[in-house]
Design a protein around this motif. Structure first.
Motif, short mmCIF file in Angstrom:
data_model
loop_
_atom_site.label_atom_id
_atom_site.label_comp_id
_atom_site.label_asym_id
_atom_site.label_seq_id
_atom_site.Cartn_x
_atom_site.Cartn_y
_atom_site.Cartn_z
N ALA A 74 0.86 -1.19 0.00
CA ALA A 74 0.00 0.00 0.00
C ALA A 74 0.89 1.23 0.00
N THR A 75 0.39 2.31 -0.57
CA THR A 75 1.14 3.56 -0.63
C THR A 75 0.24 4.70 -0.16
N GLU A 76 0.79 5.55 0.71
CA GLU A 76 0.04 6.70 1.23
C GLU A 76 0.98 7.86 1.52
N THR A 77 0.40 9.03 1.75
CA THR A 77 1.15 10.24 2.07
C THR A 77 0.89 10.65 3.51
N LEU A 78 1.94 11.10 4.20
CA LEU A 78 1.78 11.58 5.56
C LEU A 78 1.14 12.97 5.52
N THR A 79 -0.08 13.07 6.04
CA THR A 79 -0.90 14.27 5.89
C THR A 79 -0.86 15.14 7.15
N SER A 80 -0.66 16.43 6.95
CA SER A 80 -0.58 17.37 8.07
C SER A 80 -1.97 17.69 8.62
N VAL A 81 -2.00 18.32 9.79
CA VAL A 81 -3.27 18.71 10.40
C VAL A 81 -3.08 20.01 11.17
N VAL A 82 -4.12 20.83 11.22
CA VAL A 82 -4.07 22.08 11.99
C VAL A 82 -4.31 21.77 13.47
N PRO A 83 -3.86 22.63 14.36
CA PRO A 83 -4.05 22.37 15.80
C PRO A 83 -5.48 22.61 16.25
N ILE A 84 -5.84 21.98 17.36
CA ILE A 84 -7.11 22.27 18.03
C ILE A 84 -6.93 23.58 18.78
N ASP A 85 -7.78 24.57 18.48
CA ASP A 85 -7.62 25.90 19.08
C ASP A 85 -8.12 25.95 20.51
N TYR A 86 -9.33 25.44 20.74
CA TYR A 86 -9.91 25.45 22.08
C TYR A 86 -11.11 24.52 22.12
N VAL A 87 -11.60 24.24 23.34
CA VAL A 87 -12.75 23.37 23.53
C VAL A 87 -13.86 24.16 24.21
N GLU A 88 -15.05 24.03 23.69
CA GLU A 88 -16.23 24.70 24.26
C GLU A 88 -17.16 23.63 24.85
N GLN A 89 -17.61 23.86 26.09
CA GLN A 89 -18.46 22.88 26.78
C GLN A 89 -19.87 23.42 26.97
N ASN A 90 -20.85 22.58 26.69
CA ASN A 90 -22.26 22.91 26.89
C ASN A 90 -22.88 21.88 27.81
N ASN A 91 -23.41 22.30 28.93
CA ASN A 91 -23.99 21.39 29.93
C ASN A 91 -25.49 21.19 29.75
N GLU A 92 -26.06 21.73 28.71
CA GLU A 92 -27.51 21.63 28.50
C GLU A 92 -27.81 21.00 27.13
N GLY A 93 -27.07 19.98 26.79
CA GLY A 93 -27.22 19.35 25.48
C GLY A 93 -28.13 18.15 25.51
N GLY A 94 -28.30 17.54 24.34
CA GLY A 94 -29.11 16.34 24.22
C GLY A 94 -30.60 16.61 24.29
N PHE A 95 -31.40 15.54 24.10
CA PHE A 95 -32.86 15.68 24.15
C PHE A 95 -33.34 16.02 25.55
N SER A 96 -32.61 15.54 26.56
CA SER A 96 -33.02 15.80 27.94
C SER A 96 -32.64 17.19 28.41
N GLY A 97 -31.70 17.81 27.73
CA GLY A 97 -31.26 19.15 28.13
C GLY A 97 -30.26 19.16 29.26
N ASP A 98 -29.78 17.98 29.67
CA ASP A 98 -28.79 17.95 30.75
C ASP A 98 -27.56 17.11 30.40
N ASP A 99 -27.38 16.80 29.11
CA ASP A 99 -26.18 16.08 28.67
C ASP A 99 -25.03 17.08 28.44
N ILE A 100 -23.81 16.60 28.65
CA ILE A 100 -22.63 17.43 28.42
C ILE A 100 -22.18 17.25 26.97
N GLU A 101 -21.97 18.35 26.27
CA GLU A 101 -21.49 18.34 24.90
C GLU A 101 -20.17 19.10 24.82
N LEU A 102 -19.24 18.57 24.02
CA LEU A 102 -17.96 19.23 23.81
C LEU A 102 -17.78 19.54 22.33
#
Length: 271
Positions: free
Chosen positions: A119-147
């Protein structure tokens, strides 16, 4: 009396469903399964790499047999050859002198049971993760944690991303793939939610740079393995072919993929 008859009927009904049904599945000849993911984490040398080889097994089999005594190597276009050596008949082959170069092309060669896989492939670059945002009122129930793990897509370049979210709670890691068809040059995010996620849990977030070919492969794989329940327009189950081929006997094709990715990793503590 009516209640007694009803209870008796239910007991007979449930007792009649206790027969064990043996499902007779067809057994196929084992195929080589290649897990060749070369991950070059940012700010590391990337010299320590591993490749896992195993054999396909029947559906109800509890163990996955390793593929032992294979010859495994990766070569680049400037003459370097990196040999991977198996450890303790585990089917896992290691190399500690790999040289990762962004945008360089690499070729995997495996000899197993007298047959050659490449198999042949190329090593692919990636940009950095800038930041993480958290939401504590996610999901159908409104109390799931989402990132949401935000990153900025480079403008004017076709980019493909593979996100992996690994938490310290006992659940399967969440995998997803993204492209920039409609988000070129914008700030976008990888998404993660888990109903059992709580404050204080640790989530490892990894963003992998991937090729368009691996994006297509993984997109179909995730569609087939998802829990959406299926529908008339869903991807139909089929054998998914990776980029590895058997040059000795093309009909005896392997499973798996040879991927090389630059990886950005962020460890996040749930607030």
């Amino acid at each position: 009396m009516k209640k007694l008859l009803y209870i008796s009927f239910c007991l007979v009904l449930f007792s009649s469903c206790e027969d064990v049904i043996d499902v007779d599945l067809n057994d196929a000849e084992p195929k080589l399964v290649i897990e060749a993911s070369i991950n070059y984490f940012k700010n590391t040398s990337g010299n320590e790499q591993s490749i896992k080889l195993s054999l396909s097994a029947p559906f109800f089999e509890d163990t996955i047999p390793p593929a032992n005594d294979a010859t495994v190597q990766i070569s680049d276009t400037v003459g370097n050859t990196f040999n991977f050596i198996e450890e303790d008949n585990s089917g896992i082959y290691y190399n500690n002198s790999f040289i990762p170069v962004i945008d360089a092309e690499y070729t995997l060669a495996i000899i197993y049971n007298g047959e050659t896989y490449t198999a042949t492939e190329t090593l692919t670059s990636v940009v950095p993760i800038d930041y993480v945002e958290q939401n504590n009122e996610g999901g159908f129930s409104g109390d799931d944690i989402e990132l949401k793990a935000f990153y900025t897509d480079p403008e004017g370049i076709d980019n493909y991303y593979f996100f992996e979210f690994i938490s310290d709670i006992p659940v399967v890691p969440t995998l997803s793939v993204y492209d920039d068809t409609f988000t070129d040059g914008n700030e976008i995010f990888g998404f993660y939610t888990e109903e059992d996620l709580e404050s204080g849990d640790i989530v490892t977030i990894r963003n992998y740079g991937i090729s368009s070919q691996f994006y297509d492969f993984m997109f179909i794989l995730l569609q087939q393995g998802g829990d959406s329940g299926g529908g008339p327009f869903e991807t139909q189950p089929a054998t998914i072919r990776g980029n590895c081929i058997n040059t000795t006997n093309p009909d005896n094709f392997p499973y798996g993929y040879f991927r090389l990715s630059e990886v950005d990793e962020l460890i996040y503590t749930v607030e």
